[in-house]
Motif scaffolding. Structure first.
Motif, mmCIF file in Angstrom:
data_model
loop_
_atom_site.group_PDB
_atom_site.id
_atom_site.type_symbol
_atom_site.label_atom_id
_atom_site.label_comp_id
_atom_site.label_asym_id
_atom_site.label_seq_id
_atom_site.Cartn_x
_atom_site.Cartn_y
_atom_site.Cartn_z
ATOM 1 N N ILE A 111 1.199 16.559 -0.220
ATOM 2 C CA ILE A 111 0.393 17.022 -1.730
ATOM 3 C C ILE A 111 0.502 16.532 -2.737
ATOM 4 O O ILE A 111 -0.925 16.978 -3.604
ATOM 5 N N PRO A 112 1.333 15.398 -3.013
ATOM 6 C CA PRO A 112 0.223 14.693 -4.379
ATOM 7 C C PRO A 112 -0.750 13.901 -3.943
ATOM 8 O O PRO A 112 -1.533 13.729 -5.376
ATOM 9 N N PHE A 116 -2.950 15.595 -7.037
ATOM 10 C CA PHE A 116 -3.149 14.733 -8.220
ATOM 11 C C PHE A 116 -3.735 14.306 -8.310
ATOM 12 O O PHE A 116 -3.681 12.981 -9.001
ATOM 13 N N GLY A 117 -4.569 14.018 -7.088
ATOM 14 C CA GLY A 117 -5.525 12.637 -7.088
ATOM 15 C C GLY A 117 -4.961 11.266 -6.419
ATOM 16 O O GLY A 117 -3.520 11.581 -6.120
ATOM 17 N N PRO A 118 -5.363 9.931 -6.442
ATOM 18 C CA PRO A 118 -4.656 8.741 -5.769
ATOM 19 C C PRO A 118 -3.236 8.302 -6.317
ATOM 20 O O PRO A 118 -2.968 7.765 -7.821
ATOM 21 N N TYR A 119 -2.716 7.788 -5.437
ATOM 22 C CA TYR A 119 -1.567 6.852 -6.280
ATOM 23 C C TYR A 119 -1.765 5.727 -3.890
ATOM 24 O O TYR A 119 -0.477 5.536 -3.494
ATOM 25 N N GLY A 120 -2.579 5.049 -4.814
ATOM 26 C CA GLY A 120 -2.875 3.999 -3.977
ATOM 27 C C GLY A 120 -4.100 4.238 -3.056
ATOM 28 O O GLY A 120 -4.329 2.891 -3.185
ATOM 29 N N LEU A 317 12.607 6.720 4.069
ATOM 30 C CA LEU A 317 11.371 7.406 4.106
ATOM 31 C C LEU A 317 11.072 8.024 2.791
ATOM 32 O O LEU A 317 9.190 8.038 2.254
ATOM 33 N N CYS A 318 11.645 8.229 2.294
ATOM 34 C CA CYS A 318 10.948 8.984 0.642
ATOM 35 C C CYS A 318 11.052 7.525 -0.360
ATOM 36 O O CYS A 318 9.807 8.168 -1.418
ATOM 37 N N HIS A 319 11.483 6.787 -0.795
ATOM 38 C CA HIS A 319 11.984 6.495 -1.653
ATOM 39 C C HIS A 319 10.893 5.489 -2.439
ATOM 40 O O HIS A 319 9.918 5.245 -3.495
ATOM 41 N N LEU A 320 9.750 4.333 -0.818
ATOM 42 C CA LEU A 320 8.462 3.479 -1.124
ATOM 43 C C LEU A 320 7.623 4.963 -2.006
ATOM 44 O O LEU A 320 6.890 4.945 -2.969
ATOM 45 N N PRO A 321 7.075 5.652 -1.498
ATOM 46 C CA PRO A 321 5.936 6.599 -2.264
ATOM 47 C C PRO A 321 6.701 7.236 -2.886
ATOM 48 O O PRO A 321 5.463 7.298 -4.256
ATOM 49 N N LEU A 322 8.084 7.416 -3.205
ATOM 50 C CA LEU A 322 8.287 8.079 -4.753
ATOM 51 C C LEU A 322 8.421 7.102 -6.063
ATOM 52 O O LEU A 322 8.317 7.444 -7.011
#
Length: 375
Positions: A111-112, A116-120, A317-322
């Motif tokens: 979704i982001p 909301f554009g690239p994050y990485g 599962l979620c810590h690094l992407p967030l």
């Protein structure tokens, strides 16, 4: 008809404190490495080297623990001469524990990326590599196809191990190979093939992105846990020496961890990139008997450890992407470090709790209990 239930390490009433403690230590090391590194960068500092490498040791500990727990169940199945149906139940139970949460987070994290554009990575790259992530082939026989959701490389190692080890074992059993011989042969192969694969790679490859993250290169890390489970079951005398074994294993880990401070080189770079997995894997395997002997912890400590252990998979599962999203928000909108840190803590802990309550726990209740009629 009365029945015997196979070993389960997720029983909320009877579970041992040892595996919970090991799991809590492992996820804490991973979080210190990943989140600590990002937060240090936000503050224009560098995470100390010995903290930055904790991610490697945390993942290794996860691998050996996973191998030990799964190996215990595989040995139960062999001892009870399980049918193909019993083996399929084993696989389905494992998949219901790991895959639903993975796919939920995969969708959530798109979704982001999409809106909301690239994050990485860019959305176009996300669409290009999505089929790999859907099939858990993002590092099957090659380096990670993208830096997006890169933390899932270790999940791929585990999932493919869960498939290949039992399937190859069943093939040998179908050829009427004795169960002990079949088990030993497959286990040996899971030590030899990863080492051979690592030796076949060019000497100038990126150790962190290639050698350590290609699925077959890491099968031996889990195999150490399988071996520890077999030794623990076949040679009960090991339990008598569980404390000396744990001390020895812990010393090996600390020596490798702090090897850069030794007055002499522990090993050269090429040998280290080949052997460090097996040296640390052996060290953690030596600690497994002590883990199984640890039945309980003081009440307050036990509650904290069990909570961290219960939510460890979702945290993984979620810590690094967030935290990457938080860093992207900081760069894009100039939010202060304190707010980026608050965002990271709230979304990571909140996401882990929701993942456990809405996805993981309901899926665990769907699993068929694996049991055999009593003799």
């Amino acid at each position: 008809m009365a029945s015997d239930h196979l070993a389960s390490f997720e029983n909320t009433r009877e579970r041992l404190a040892g595996p919970d403690l090991v799991r809590a230590i492992a996820i804490t090391e991973v979080l210190m490495c990943h989140d600590g590194g990002m937060i240090s960068a936000w503050c224009h500092k560098t995470l100390p080297f010995h903290l930055a490498v904790l991610g490697f040791y945390g993942v290794m500990l996860f691998f050996v623990l996973s191998g030990f727990l799964i190996g215990t169940i595989i040995l139960d199945l062999l001892d009870r001469k399980a049918s193909p149906k019993d083996w399929s139940i084993f696989l389905v139970r494992r998949w219901l524990r790991t895959l639903p949460a993975y796919y939920v987070w995969l969708i959530v994290l798109l979704i982001p990326l999409a809106y909301f554009g690239p994050y990485g990575v860019t959305w176009d790259e996300g669409k290009r590599v999505l089929p790999y992530y859907l099939t858990l082939t993002q590092n099957l026989g090659w380096p990670m196809v993208s830096g997006w959701y890169g933390v899932t490389w270790s999940l791929c190692v585990e999932e493919w191990f869960y498939i290949t080890f039992p399937v190859l074992l069943l093939l040998l059993l179908a050829c009427r190979v004795r169960s002990k011989v079949a088990f030993g042969t497959i286990l040996a192969a899971f030590f030899i093939v990863p080492l051979w694969w690592r030796l076949s790679l060019p000497t100038n490859v990126d150790w962190n992105e290639v050698t350590s993250k290609i699925v077959p290169c890491r099968f031996d890390s889990i195999a150490w846990g399988i071996l520890a489970a077999w030794l623990y079951r076949r040679f009960r005398i090991i339990t008598t020496f569980h404390i000396p074994l744990a001390i020895c294993g812990t010393l090996i880990v600390f020596i490798v961890w702090w090897s850069d401070k030794l007055p002499f080189p522990l090993w050269n770079g090429r040998f280290q990139s080949m052997a460090i997995y097996d040296v640390v894997g052996l060290a953690y395997a030596l600690c497994m008997p002590a883990m199984m002997r640890l039945r309980a912890l003081p009440l307050l400590i036990n509650q904290a450890v069990r909570s961290i252990s219960t939510h460890s998979y979702a945290l993984y599962l979620c810590h690094l992407p967030l935290v990457l999203v938080a860093g992207d928000l900081q760069v894009r909108y100039g939010i202060r470090v304190r707010y980026a840190l608050l965002f990271t803590i709230v979304t990571t802990l909140g996401g882990a709790i929701l993942s456990w309550r809405l996805v993981e726990r309901p899926c665990l209740k769907l699993r068929v209990r694996q049991s055999f009629p009593k003799a």
